[in-house]
Design an enzyme around this catalytic site. Structure first.
Site, PDB file in Angstrom:
ATOM      1  N   GLY A 122      -3.127  58.852   3.623  1.00 47.69           N
ATOM      2  CA  GLY A 122      -1.973  57.848   3.068  1.00 47.69           C
ATOM      3  C   GLY A 122      -2.784  56.609   2.434  1.00 47.69           C
ATOM      4  O   GLY A 122      -3.792  56.317   2.746  1.00 47.69           O
ATOM      5  N   LEU A 123      -2.032  55.724   1.741  1.00 49.50           N
ATOM      6  CA  LEU A 123      -2.366  54.517   1.108  1.00 49.50           C
ATOM      7  C   LEU A 123      -2.470  53.489   2.332  1.00 49.50           C
ATOM      8  O   LEU A 123      -2.016  53.715   3.326  1.00 49.50           O
ATOM      9  CB  LEU A 123      -1.481  54.054   0.000  1.00 49.50           C
ATOM     10  N   SER A 124      -3.106  52.532   2.026  1.00 55.00           N
ATOM     11  CA  SER A 124      -3.337  51.432   2.927  1.00 55.00           C
ATOM     12  C   SER A 124      -1.820  50.931   3.163  1.00 55.00           C
ATOM     13  O   SER A 124      -1.324  50.665   2.190  1.00 55.00           O
ATOM     14  CB  SER A 124      -4.357  50.271   2.282  1.00 55.00           C
ATOM     15  N   GLY A 125      -1.675  50.658   4.345  1.00 55.09           N
ATOM     16  CA  GLY A 125      -0.280  50.189   4.891  1.00 55.09           C
ATOM     17  C   GLY A 125       1.037  51.309   4.769  1.00 55.09           C
ATOM     18  O   GLY A 125       2.010  50.851   5.135  1.00 55.09           O
ATOM     19  N   ALA A 126       0.204  52.500   4.652  1.00 55.65           N
ATOM     20  CA  ALA A 126       1.464  53.509   4.684  1.00 55.65           C
ATOM     21  C   ALA A 126       2.044  53.761   6.021  1.00 55.65           C
ATOM     22  O   ALA A 126       3.053  54.185   6.361  1.00 55.65           O
ATOM     23  CB  ALA A 126       0.815  54.682   4.065  1.00 55.65           C
ATOM     24  N   GLY A 127       1.359  53.433   6.981  1.00 55.21           N
ATOM     25  CA  GLY A 127       1.538  53.563   8.503  1.00 55.21           C
ATOM     26  C   GLY A 127       1.010  54.795   8.985  1.00 55.21           C
ATOM     27  O   GLY A 127       1.489  54.903  10.402  1.00 55.21           O
ATOM     28  N   LYS A 128      -0.153  55.146   8.695  1.00 60.10           N
ATOM     29  CA  LYS A 128      -1.033  55.956   9.373  1.00 60.10           C
ATOM     30  C   LYS A 128      -1.435  55.340  10.778  1.00 60.10           C
ATOM     31  O   LYS A 128      -1.193  56.285  11.712  1.00 60.10           O
ATOM     32  CB  LYS A 128      -2.519  56.327   8.693  1.00 60.10           C
ATOM     33  N   THR A 129      -2.058  54.114  10.874  1.00 56.93           N
ATOM     34  CA  THR A 129      -2.364  53.636  12.390  1.00 56.93           C
ATOM     35  C   THR A 129      -1.188  53.782  13.208  1.00 56.93           C
ATOM     36  O   THR A 129      -1.360  54.227  14.465  1.00 56.93           O
ATOM     37  CB  THR A 129      -3.208  52.547  12.076  1.00 56.93           C
ATOM     38  N   SER A 156      -8.545  58.408   3.362  1.00 55.68           N
ATOM     39  CA  SER A 156      -9.135  59.786   2.924  1.00 55.68           C
ATOM     40  C   SER A 156      -8.479  60.080   1.648  1.00 55.68           C
ATOM     41  O   SER A 156      -7.794  61.049   1.394  1.00 55.68           O
ATOM     42  CB  SER A 156      -8.852  60.729   3.953  1.00 55.68           C
TER      43      SER A 156
END
Ligand SMILES: Nc1ncnc2c1ncn2[C@@H]1O[C@H](COP(=O)(O)OP(=O)(O)OP(=O)(O)O)[C@@H](O)[C@H]1O
Ligand SMILES: [Mg+2]
Length: 178
Positions: free
Chosen positions: A12-19, A86
């Site tokens: 997902g985009l930067s800031g999407a919440g992945k981490t 990614s």
């Protein structure tokens, strides 16, 4: 007991919440007795991929490295949680092919709209990207190819991180991987 390894791949985009979601999953999975390996794009870039930039070739190389690592840990029976933008479908497909030699690969699309990511602007990067001081910023001045058929799509807007992580756990349970 040796468990079957698998890889959850958060894109997902930067800031999407992945981490944020990956950190919660790491705790949840460890609590259930899994050996967990969390591979975060920023961390891998700080170590194994230091020196790589953000051209398509460099992004692909970073993802190929993460995919290779994920496959090795999956082979050993770990629960692997990848959190990396990614952006390119083909690179994610290569990671899938590598991992699937050893265990399931679950692509999870952390689907947060660009405007919401920019509003969160966790790292202050959207402001810089929109001012033009970061060239090749995903979603602003560089491509993001959304997954066409993810195992799970999480719409994080209007939902807390805990609920989002819960959706991934539900998926794992449904697949008999918890
Ligand atoms: N449902 C949710 N799931 C995850 N994060 C959420 C959710 N709702 C709000 N957030 C917030 O969104 C932000 C997501 O930031 P995070 O660093 O996890 O993004 P990221 O996808 O890892 O970005 P990057 O690619 O830049 O590393 C956090 O501040 C988090 O608290
Ligand atoms: Mg992150």
């Amino acid at each position: 007991m040796t468990r079957r390894g698998f890889t959850v791949w958060l894109t997902g985009l930067s800031g999407a919440g992945k981490t944020t979601i990956a950190e919660l999953l790491e705790g949840d999975l460890a609590q259930r007795g899994h050996v967990v390996e969390r591979l975060d794009g920023d961390v891998v870039r700080a170590h194994l991929s230091s020196g790589l930039g953000f051209s398509k070739a460099d992004r692909d190389q970073n993802i190929d490295r993460i995919g290779w690592l994920a496959s090795r840990f999956t082979r050993l029976g770990a629960a692997v949680v990848v959190s990396a933008i990614s952006p390119y479908t083909e690179a994610r497909q290569r990671a899938r092919a590598r991992v699937e030699e050893y265990g399931p690969f679950l692509e999870v699309f952390v689907d947060t709209p660009l405007d919401e990511c920019a509003r969160r602007d966790v790292k202050g990067l959207y402001a810089q990207a929109r001012a033009g001081s970061i060239p090749r910023f995903t979603g602003v001045s560089d491509p993001y190819e959304p997954p066409r058929a993810p195992a799970l799509r999480i719409a994080t807007a209007g939902q807390g991180p805990r609920a989002s992580a819960g959706r991934v756990l539900d998926l794992l349970a449904a697949r008999g991987l918890l």
